[in-house]
Design an enzyme around this catalytic site. Sequence first.
Site, short mmCIF file in Angstrom:
data_model
loop_
_atom_site.label_atom_id
_atom_site.label_comp_id
_atom_site.label_asym_id
_atom_site.label_seq_id
_atom_site.Cartn_x
_atom_site.Cartn_y
_atom_site.Cartn_z
N LYS A 26 44.38 17.66 8.73
CA LYS A 26 42.92 17.44 8.68
C LYS A 26 42.58 16.27 7.75
CE LYS A 26 42.12 21.70 7.21
NZ LYS A 26 43.48 22.28 7.19
N ARG A 60 34.96 27.64 7.50
CA ARG A 60 36.20 28.42 7.57
C ARG A 60 35.94 29.89 7.84
NH1 ARG A 60 41.03 25.95 4.24
NH2 ARG A 60 39.94 24.08 3.72
N ARG A 103 54.48 17.81 0.70
CA ARG A 103 53.34 16.92 0.41
C ARG A 103 53.31 16.53 -1.06
NH1 ARG A 103 47.58 18.79 2.11
NH2 ARG A 103 48.29 20.68 1.12
N ARG A 121 50.40 19.62 -5.19
CA ARG A 121 49.22 20.49 -5.37
C ARG A 121 49.69 21.88 -5.80
NH1 ARG A 121 45.25 19.86 -0.18
NH2 ARG A 121 45.33 22.12 -0.29
N ARG A 168 47.40 31.32 1.92
CA ARG A 168 46.48 30.40 2.62
C ARG A 168 46.61 30.56 4.13
NH1 ARG A 168 48.54 24.96 0.26
NH2 ARG A 168 47.11 24.02 1.75
P1 AP5 Z 1 47.19 16.96 5.41
O1 AP5 Z 1 46.56 15.87 6.20
O2 AP5 Z 1 47.06 16.95 3.96
O3 AP5 Z 1 46.80 18.38 6.07
P2 AP5 Z 1 45.49 19.28 5.86
O4 AP5 Z 1 45.22 19.91 7.17
O5 AP5 Z 1 44.42 18.50 5.22
O6 AP5 Z 1 46.10 20.36 4.89
P3 AP5 Z 1 45.45 21.03 3.59
O7 AP5 Z 1 46.60 21.70 2.89
O8 AP5 Z 1 44.64 20.06 2.82
O9 AP5 Z 1 44.55 22.09 4.26
P4 AP5 Z 1 43.93 23.33 3.61
O10 AP5 Z 1 42.94 23.69 4.61
O11 AP5 Z 1 44.89 24.40 3.26
O12 AP5 Z 1 43.45 22.79 2.18
P5 AP5 Z 1 42.03 22.35 1.62
O13 AP5 Z 1 42.26 21.29 0.63
O14 AP5 Z 1 41.12 22.06 2.75
O15 AP5 Z 1 48.75 16.96 5.80
C1 AP5 Z 1 49.64 17.87 5.15
C2 AP5 Z 1 51.01 17.21 4.98
O16 AP5 Z 1 51.56 16.94 6.27
C3 AP5 Z 1 50.97 15.85 4.25
O17 AP5 Z 1 52.09 15.72 3.44
C4 AP5 Z 1 51.00 14.82 5.38
O18 AP5 Z 1 51.59 13.61 4.98
C5 AP5 Z 1 51.81 15.54 6.44
N1 AP5 Z 1 51.40 15.18 7.79
C6 AP5 Z 1 50.14 14.90 8.25
N2 AP5 Z 1 50.16 14.58 9.55
C7 AP5 Z 1 51.47 14.67 9.94
C8 AP5 Z 1 52.12 14.46 11.18
N3 AP5 Z 1 51.46 14.09 12.27
N4 AP5 Z 1 53.46 14.67 11.24
C9 AP5 Z 1 54.16 15.05 10.13
N5 AP5 Z 1 53.59 15.24 8.92
C10 AP5 Z 1 52.26 15.06 8.83
O19 AP5 Z 1 41.55 23.66 0.91
C11 AP5 Z 1 42.20 24.10 -0.26
C12 AP5 Z 1 41.56 25.36 -0.78
O20 AP5 Z 1 40.18 25.13 -1.08
C13 AP5 Z 1 41.53 26.58 0.15
O21 AP5 Z 1 42.74 27.29 0.10
C14 AP5 Z 1 40.36 27.36 -0.42
O22 AP5 Z 1 40.73 28.01 -1.60
C15 AP5 Z 1 39.38 26.27 -0.78
N6 AP5 Z 1 38.47 25.93 0.31
C16 AP5 Z 1 38.38 24.72 0.94
N7 AP5 Z 1 37.43 24.75 1.90
C17 AP5 Z 1 36.90 26.01 1.87
C18 AP5 Z 1 35.91 26.66 2.63
N8 AP5 Z 1 35.26 26.04 3.63
N9 AP5 Z 1 35.63 27.94 2.33
C19 AP5 Z 1 36.24 28.58 1.33
N10 AP5 Z 1 37.23 28.04 0.59
C20 AP5 Z 1 37.55 26.76 0.86
MG MG Z 2 43.38 18.58 3.37
#
Ligand code: AP5
Ligand code: MG
Length: 214
Positions: A15, A89, A128, A161, A172
């Site tokens: 994402k 979410r 990552r 992270r 998660r």
């Molecule tokens: P990346 O692009 O970073 O993936 P991502 O989908 O953004 O993963 P996140 O871990 O950021 O998602 P998340 O939803 O768990 O975390 P968030 O920060 O939103 O890619 C991941 C890795 O894969 C990277 O190393 C990248 O290089 C690699 N990659 C990418 N594309 C690739 C490809 N095509 N092939 C191979 N490798 C690839 O949320 C964190 C926390 O915040 C949550 O756990 C929660 O506590 C809180 N939170 C956030 N939003 C909410 C909400 N709406 N409601 C409640 N709590 C929330």
């Molecule tokens: Mg992300």
Amino acid sequence: MVTGIVLFGPPGAGKGTQSTLLKTKLSMAHISTGDLFRENMKKQTPLGLEARKYLDAGKLVPDSITIGMVEDVFKKLEGRSFVLDGFPRTAQQADALESLVKSNGFELKKAVFLDVPKGQLMGRLTGRRVCEKCGENYHIESKAPKQSGVCDKCGGKLIQRPDDREEVIATRLQAYEDSTKPLRDYYRQKGKYVEVNGVGETDDIFSRIQKAIS
Ligand code: AP5
Ligand code: MG
């Protein structure tokens, strides 16, 4: 009219990677609730101190806090189209988004689900690395920096992270299964759901997204 898309999928689906491309190539505003929480944690704001309890444990931050934060960001869009990364979410957040979009006179065009098999997520997340200075994303295998531990862009230090440890990732993934995966049906019913294969080269996935939202 201000239009936007939702980009959703499991942790590690890409994402953030794809939203960054939407931002740089299509000048969309990138709204990542995860990034916003992390910025607040860094600055130790009251919101950040509260959010840390949930992020470090891999649990979802309560809806009221998360929705309020997005509400504030919507006030600062200044006419730009937007991509929501990681919001909504939960069903309650999805309903709140509907109301927010309506009350601001915006339009939500599509909800794009990034489809990546479960088996690939753990490796993406544990490998990552993120620049602590500019936030640039790396992966120790698929997107390695030129010099280990150092950001290509700004020379900042690359860190892992805290929620990218295996035991937190499991929590998660469970939160995703319980609360976020059901949103696929929510958006199917609204006629906004599109699914994009999230496996392959980053640029190819971006082209698929562009096609899906055009
Ligand atoms: P990346 O692009 O970073 O993936 P991502 O989908 O953004 O993963 P996140 O871990 O950021 O998602 P998340 O939803 O768990 O975390 P968030 O920060 O939103 O890619 C991941 C890795 O894969 C990277 O190393 C990248 O290089 C690699 N990659 C990418 N594309 C690739 C490809 N095509 N092939 C191979 N490798 C690839 O949320 C964190 C926390 O915040 C949550 O756990 C929660 O506590 C809180 N939170 C956030 N939003 C909410 C909400 N709406 N409601 C409640 N709590 C929330
Ligand atoms: Mg992300």
